[in-house]
Every structure is written in structure tokens, then in C-alpha cells.
Motif scaffolding. Structure first.
Motif, PDB file in Angstrom:
ATOM      1  N   PRO A 191     -25.249  18.444  -8.802  1.00  9.13           N
ATOM      2  CA  PRO A 191     -24.745  19.732  -8.310  1.00  9.13           C
ATOM      3  C   PRO A 191     -23.260  19.646  -8.018  1.00  9.13           C
ATOM      4  CG  PRO A 191     -25.948  18.576  -6.579  1.00  9.13           C
ATOM      5  CD  PRO A 191     -26.115  17.770  -7.817  1.00  9.13           C
ATOM      6  N   LYS A 192     -22.508  20.638  -8.456  1.00  8.32           N
ATOM      7  CA  LYS A 192     -21.049  20.618  -8.256  1.00  8.32           C
ATOM      8  C   LYS A 192     -20.685  21.391  -6.990  1.00  8.32           C
ATOM      9  CE  LYS A 192     -20.547  22.119 -12.509  1.00  8.32           C
ATOM     10  NZ  LYS A 192     -19.951  22.605 -13.770  1.00  8.32           N
ATOM     11  N   PRO A 193     -19.851  20.809  -6.136  1.00 15.65           N
ATOM     12  CA  PRO A 193     -19.438  21.525  -4.923  1.00 15.65           C
ATOM     13  C   PRO A 193     -18.602  22.752  -5.262  1.00 15.65           C
ATOM     14  CG  PRO A 193     -18.158  19.517  -5.208  1.00 15.65           C
ATOM     15  CD  PRO A 193     -19.231  19.486  -6.242  1.00 15.65           C
ATOM     16  N   ALA A 194     -18.601  23.720  -4.373  1.00 16.21           N
ATOM     17  CA  ALA A 194     -17.839  24.945  -4.605  1.00 16.21           C
ATOM     18  C   ALA A 194     -16.346  24.665  -4.690  1.00 16.21           C
ATOM     19  CB  ALA A 194     -18.128  25.952  -3.490  1.00 16.21           C
ATOM     20  N   LYS A 195     -15.879  23.722  -3.870  1.00 18.91           N
ATOM     21  CA  LYS A 195     -14.463  23.349  -3.889  1.00 18.91           C
ATOM     22  C   LYS A 195     -14.351  21.840  -4.147  1.00 18.91           C
ATOM     23  CE  LYS A 195     -12.964  26.996  -0.710  1.00 18.91           C
ATOM     24  NZ  LYS A 195     -12.279  27.306   0.593  1.00 18.91           N
ATOM     25  N   PRO A 196     -14.249  21.467  -5.416  1.00 16.81           N
ATOM     26  CA  PRO A 196     -14.181  20.034  -5.746  1.00 16.81           C
ATOM     27  C   PRO A 196     -12.962  19.369  -5.105  1.00 16.81           C
ATOM     28  CG  PRO A 196     -14.557  21.368  -7.715  1.00 16.81           C
ATOM     29  CD  PRO A 196     -14.206  22.316  -6.608  1.00 16.81           C
ATOM     30  N   LYS A 197     -13.155  18.163  -4.614  1.00 12.17           N
ATOM     31  CA  LYS A 197     -12.064  17.382  -4.041  1.00 12.17           C
ATOM     32  C   LYS A 197     -11.865  16.137  -4.900  1.00 12.17           C
ATOM     33  CE  LYS A 197     -12.992  18.910   0.701  1.00 12.17           C
ATOM     34  NZ  LYS A 197     -13.349  18.492   2.090  1.00 12.17           N
ATOM     35  N   LEU A 198     -10.777  16.152  -5.656  1.00 10.04           N
ATOM     36  CA  LEU A 198     -10.508  15.043  -6.563  1.00 10.04           C
ATOM     37  C   LEU A 198      -9.665  14.000  -5.862  1.00 10.04           C
ATOM     38  CD1 LEU A 198      -9.744  16.990  -9.871  1.00 10.04           C
ATOM     39  CD2 LEU A 198     -11.939  16.172  -8.982  1.00 10.04           C
ATOM     40  N   SER A 199     -10.093  12.752  -5.985  1.00 10.15           N
ATOM     41  CA  SER A 199      -9.363  11.652  -5.351  1.00 10.15           C
ATOM     42  C   SER A 199      -9.371  10.457  -6.287  1.00 10.15           C
ATOM     43  CB  SER A 199     -10.017  11.273  -4.013  1.00 10.15           C
ATOM     44  OG  SER A 199     -11.359  10.868  -4.214  1.00 10.15           O
ATOM     45  N   ILE A 200      -8.488   9.505  -6.010  1.00 11.02           N
ATOM     46  CA  ILE A 200      -8.438   8.273  -6.782  1.00 11.02           C
ATOM     47  C   ILE A 200      -9.445   7.287  -6.203  1.00 11.02           C
ATOM     48  CG2 ILE A 200      -6.972   6.291  -7.373  1.00 11.02           C
ATOM     49  CD1 ILE A 200      -4.595   8.170  -7.416  1.00 11.02           C
ATOM     50  N   GLN A 201     -10.145   6.566  -7.105  1.00 12.57           N
ATOM     51  CA  GLN A 201     -11.148   5.610  -6.658  1.00 12.57           C
ATOM     52  C   GLN A 201     -10.510   4.498  -5.828  1.00 12.57           C
ATOM     53  OE1 GLN A 201     -14.770   5.348  -7.268  1.00 12.57           O
ATOM     54  NE2 GLN A 201     -14.245   4.050  -5.534  1.00 12.57           N
ATOM     55  N   ARG A 202     -11.018   4.314  -4.627  1.00  9.71           N
ATOM     56  CA  ARG A 202     -10.531   3.252  -3.764  1.00  9.71           C
ATOM     57  C   ARG A 202     -11.139   1.925  -4.204  1.00  9.71           C
ATOM     58  NH1 ARG A 202     -12.416   1.036   0.979  1.00  9.71           N
ATOM     59  NH2 ARG A 202     -14.177   2.488   0.948  1.00  9.71           N
ATOM     60  N   LEU A 203     -10.296   0.909  -4.344  1.00 10.69           N
ATOM     61  CA  LEU A 203     -10.763  -0.423  -4.728  1.00 10.69           C
ATOM     62  C   LEU A 203     -10.816  -1.307  -3.487  1.00 10.69           C
ATOM     63  CD1 LEU A 203      -8.676  -0.983  -7.986  1.00 10.69           C
ATOM     64  CD2 LEU A 203     -10.957  -0.009  -7.769  1.00 10.69           C
ATOM     65  N   SER A 204     -11.957  -1.891  -3.230  1.00 10.76           N
ATOM     66  CA  SER A 204     -12.071  -2.752  -2.051  1.00 10.76           C
ATOM     67  C   SER A 204     -13.291  -3.650  -2.193  1.00 10.76           C
ATOM     68  CB  SER A 204     -12.205  -1.921  -0.765  1.00 10.76           C
ATOM     69  OG  SER A 204     -13.428  -1.201  -0.758  1.00 10.76           O
ATOM     70  N   VAL A 205     -13.249  -4.757  -1.445  1.00 14.07           N
ATOM     71  CA  VAL A 205     -14.391  -5.672  -1.373  1.00 14.07           C
ATOM     72  C   VAL A 205     -14.566  -6.061   0.093  1.00 14.07           C
ATOM     73  CG1 VAL A 205     -15.388  -7.857  -2.128  1.00 14.07           C
ATOM     74  CG2 VAL A 205     -13.870  -6.594  -3.667  1.00 14.07           C
ATOM     75  N   PRO A 206     -15.602  -5.550   0.773  1.00 18.65           N
ATOM     76  CA  PRO A 206     -15.810  -5.902   2.176  1.00 18.65           C
ATOM     77  C   PRO A 206     -15.957  -7.413   2.350  1.00 18.65           C
ATOM     78  CG  PRO A 206     -17.252  -4.092   1.511  1.00 18.65           C
ATOM     79  CD  PRO A 206     -16.610  -4.621   0.267  1.00 18.65           C
ATOM     80  N   SER A 207     -15.550  -7.906   3.496  1.00 18.50           N
ATOM     81  CA  SER A 207     -15.548  -9.363   3.729  1.00 18.50           C
ATOM     82  C   SER A 207     -16.941  -9.962   3.592  1.00 18.50           C
ATOM     83  CB  SER A 207     -14.991  -9.658   5.127  1.00 18.50           C
ATOM     84  OG  SER A 207     -15.742  -8.976   6.118  1.00 18.50           O
ATOM     85  N   ASN A 208     -17.984  -9.204   3.987  1.00 24.60           N
ATOM     86  CA  ASN A 208     -19.338  -9.746   3.911  1.00 24.60           C
ATOM     87  C   ASN A 208     -19.903  -9.769   2.495  1.00 24.60           C
ATOM     88  OD1 ASN A 208     -19.385  -6.894   4.022  1.00 24.60           O
ATOM     89  ND2 ASN A 208     -21.559  -6.914   4.559  1.00 24.60           N
ATOM     90  N   VAL A 209     -19.179  -9.189   1.526  1.00 27.08           N
ATOM     91  CA  VAL A 209     -19.626  -9.163   0.131  1.00 27.08           C
ATOM     92  C   VAL A 209     -18.864 -10.196  -0.701  1.00 27.08           C
ATOM     93  CG1 VAL A 209     -19.939  -7.664  -1.903  1.00 27.08           C
ATOM     94  CG2 VAL A 209     -20.149  -6.706   0.393  1.00 27.08           C
ATOM     95  N   ARG A 210     -17.754 -10.712  -0.167  1.00 28.93           N
ATOM     96  CA  ARG A 210     -16.870 -11.557  -0.976  1.00 28.93           C
ATOM     97  C   ARG A 210     -17.533 -12.839  -1.454  1.00 28.93           C
ATOM     98  NH1 ARG A 210     -11.735 -10.473   3.024  1.00 28.93           N
ATOM     99  NH2 ARG A 210     -11.485  -8.277   2.444  1.00 28.93           N
TER     100      ARG A 210
END
Length: 398
Positions: A195-214
Motif C-alpha cells: 500500500p502506498k502512503p498518501a504523502k510518500p516520504k523519500l529518503s536515502i537508505q541509512r547504512l549501519s551495523v549495530p554493535s551487537n551484529v558486528r
């Protein structure tokens, strides 16, 4: 009852059509591989220039992954996939009219990378979402198989067309335009799955690796980097090696060897599900280490049989390590962080496709292609061994 059967058949066609579009898009990214020797002969491109042309593709992939990664949740899957296919078609048309002009060729490769970057994330999810209920358990494999299968079939298609039909630098791309338009029809016929929101909010994908996943992420990323670096090697340098070192100039054979590592990757992804869970990533690393040995020996001894055997073994190891690494990362990541961690992983593996081959091009111009390729094979083996060592050291703590 007939209507239910008809509906099931329609759902299956839509699912397979999406997988076909995914495969065709990825096919276009590796299709020029067996054509590189023709470009070198016709326009005098150096090995370094060929690797830069190839690496431009990875730049497009990474840009699309980072910029458009979250967009399909806001705009819908279909608009993003249609945009990806449009990039693929425009890329083909640029190559068709390039006539050796480097700026146009580089632009075509960037657009090809954009198409792959859009599809890598969006199409993987779309194929899984479009799977009929009784196919859901195999949907992930179909998505990854469409991805790697397309990458493998691309050089084979390019090699076949360039070997047996005239004007390979034009006709090859026109054939892919036809396939991409058929893929566009498949996506156009598919329903929207989010389902598409009425007002799409486009953003750049944040790149991260939480410390507990490293602890999980680092060995998986190293193994993924090593595996995709080998894939990049076969997609860019293998044609030159086959001609200048191994002495083979048959375009179909070049395409088959370049594509074999991707087809083997599908096999690796298929069998990894039968392996014990804790052993999947270590076995992928071990298989990758074993695979680079005949690759290096084949280059040193100028043996096509050893070179191809190494491609098959390394491709199998890459497939096992890639799917096992992705599964381990997804399982270890919090749901809210999963998209960012997965995107970070994909950025790393696509950097592996581009930067090492540029280094190969630079080294080859100084010390020769054969010596450079052997050194590269050894480095890949060491990287996979490092990932294995990290997994072994981590096991007691886990």
C-alpha cells in the motif's frame, strides 16, 4: 473450481513473470563481458580502460542501492521496477549507438548499474511477495536464482550472439532491448504488493551495523567481499585472460566460462539449505578457498580445464557463503535495523565487484596480466581464509 485453478495459474504466471524480468535485467549487466575483446580490437581500449568501464557499473549499483533502497515502500514496487527496466533499455540503446565513444559507453554502464541496483533490492522483495501460497517456501531461492542466473546467462547470451551473428556490438544490445520490453510487460501486468502512503516520504537508505551484529556481520561481509570479487574478476578480466593467457578466442566459450561462476553460485545457494546451519558459512569459505587454487593453477599452467574447474568450485562456495551470510545477518539484526544492515552488506559486496578489478587493471599494466591474476587469486583465498578464521574464533564465544 475451474475459476480457482485459473486464478492459481494466473498467480503463478505473474510470479514467474516477475522472476523473468529480474533475470533479464541482471542479464543485461554482464552481457557485454564476451564483447570486451571486440571493443579492445576495434577501438584500442587497454585492460585498465576495460576494468574502468566495468567498474562504472558497480558505481551505478551502489548509488541505486543507497538512494532508492527505501523508495519502493513509499512509491510501490511496480514504479521502481519499471524505472529499473527503463534504465536497462536506455543503457542498451546507448551501447548500440556508442561506436567506441568512451563517454557514451561509461554512461551506458552507469545506467546498467542503476537498473541492477534498483532491482537487487526491490525485485527480490517483489518476487517473494508475488509468490503463490504453495511457492512461498521457495520464493527466496527463486529471487536469488533469478538474480545470479541472469548474471550467468548474460555472458552466455552475449557470447552466442557475438560468435554466430553479425554486428555483435549492435545486435546484442537490440536483442536485450526486446527481452527487457517483454520483462516490462510482465511487471506492468503484475499487481502492486504494497500500500502506498498518501504523502510518500523519500529518503536515502541509512547504512549501519549495530554493535551487537558486528560479530556476525564482519566474517559474512569478508566472505561476501571475497566471493563477489571473484565474480567481478570473471565478469571483467576473464575474457582477456582466456585470449591472451589461455589462448582461446571463441566468443561463446568465453561467455560460458565467464557465466559459469554465476550458475555455480545458484547451485551453492540451493545446496546450502541442506547443510547444518552452523556450518553453512564456514563451508562456503572453505569451498571458496579450495576454488581459487585451480583458478591460480589454471592461469599459471595455461589450462582451461583447471580454470573452469576453479570457477565452478569458487562459484559454489560464493553461493553458499552469500546466502548463508545473508541469512545469518538477517537473523542477528533487530527488525528495525534489518534493512539498513542488509543494504550495508550489499554495498560492500558491490564495492568488491568494482575496486579489485580496477586494481587488477593497474597492476596488469605494470607486471603483466598473468602474474596479476595469480596474485589476485591468492588474495581472494586469503580473504576467505580470514573470514573462516574469524568464524572459528567466534564459535566458542557464541
Amino acid at each position: 473450481m475451474p475459476s480457482t485453478q485459473s486464478r492459481r495459474f494466473s498467480d503463478l504466471l505473474i510470479f514467474l513473470g516477475a522472476a523473468f524480468a529480474f533475470s533479464v535485467t541482471m542479464m543485461g549487466t554482464t552481457m557485454p563481458t564476451p564483447l570486451y575483446p571486440i571493443y579492445q580490437d576495434a577501438f584500442g581500449f587497454s585492460e585498465l580502460m576495460i576494468t574502468i568501464i566495468f567498474a562504472a557499473y558497480a558505481g551505478g549499483v551502489i548509488a541505486a542501492l543507497v538512494i532508492t533502497g527505501p523508495w519502493s515502500d513509499q512509491l510501490g514496487r511496480r514504479p521502481l521496477l519499471i524505472a529499473g527496466l527503463a534504465c536497462a533499455v536506455i543503457s542498451d540503446l546507448l551501447f548500440w549507438q556508442a561506436d567506441g565513444l568512451l563517454a557514451i559507453i561509461l554512461s551506458g554502464r552507469v545506467l546498467s548499474g542503476l537498473s541492477a541496483g534498483i532491482f537487487t533490492g526491490t525485485a527480490t522483495v517483489a518476487v517473494m511477495e508475488l509468490a503463490p501460497p504453495h511457492w512461498r517456501g521457495r520464493a527466496t531461492f527463486f529471487a536469488t536464482a533469478a538474480n545470479m542466473g541472469g548474471l550467468g546467462l548474460g555472458p552466455m547470451l552475449g557470447g552466442t550472439l557475438s560468435q554466430y551473428l553479425p554486428a555483435p556490438l549492435e545486435l546484442t544490445y537490440l536483442v536485450h532491448v526486446g527481452l527487457a520490453l517483454l520483462g516490462l510487460l510482465c511487471i506492468w501486468s503484475a499487481p502492486e504488493t504494497v500500500p502506498k502512503p498518501a504523502k510518500p516520504k523519500l529518503s536515502i537508505q541509512r547504512l549501519s551495523v549495530p554493535s551487537n551484529v558486528r560479530g556476525v556481520f564482519i566474517p559474512a561481509a569478508i566472505a561476501g567481499f571475497a566471493g563477489f570479487a571473484v565474480c567481478g574478476f570473471f565478469s571483467s578480466i576473464a575474457p582477456a585472460l582466456m585470449g591472451k593467457v589461455l589462448g582461446y578466442h571463441h566468443q561463446l566459450l568465453i561467455g560460458a566460462v565467464a557465466g559459469s561462476i554465476f550458475i555455480a553460485s545458484i547451485f551453492g545457494q540451493l545446496i546450502q539449505g541442506t547443510l547444518p546451519l552452523k556450518l553453512r558459512l564456514p563451508l562456503g569459505c572453505i569451498t571458496l578457498v579450495i576454488g581459487v587454487i585451480p583458478i591460480a593453477l589454471g592461469i599459471h599452467l595455461q589450462s582451461l580445464a583447471l580454470f573452469l574447474l576453479g570457477a565452478i568450485i569458487a562459484g559454489t562456495g560464493q553461493g553458499i557463503a552469500f546466502r548463508a551470510g545473508m541469512g545469518a545477518i538477517a537473523a542477528a539484526s533487530p527488525i528495525a535495523e534489518r534493512a539498513a544492515v542488509t543494504s550495508t552488506f550489499f554495498v560492500i559486496v558491490y564495492i568488491a565487484i568494482s575496486l579489485p578489478v580496477i586494481g587488477i587493471g593497474v597492476m596488469a599494466s605494470m607486471i603483466g596480466l598473468q602474474t596479476t591474476a595469480i596474485i589476485f587469486s591468492i588474495c581472494i583465498g586469503l580473504l576467505a581464509a580470514l573470514a573462516l578464521l574469524l568464524l572459528i574464533r567466534r564459535r566458542p564465544a557464541g
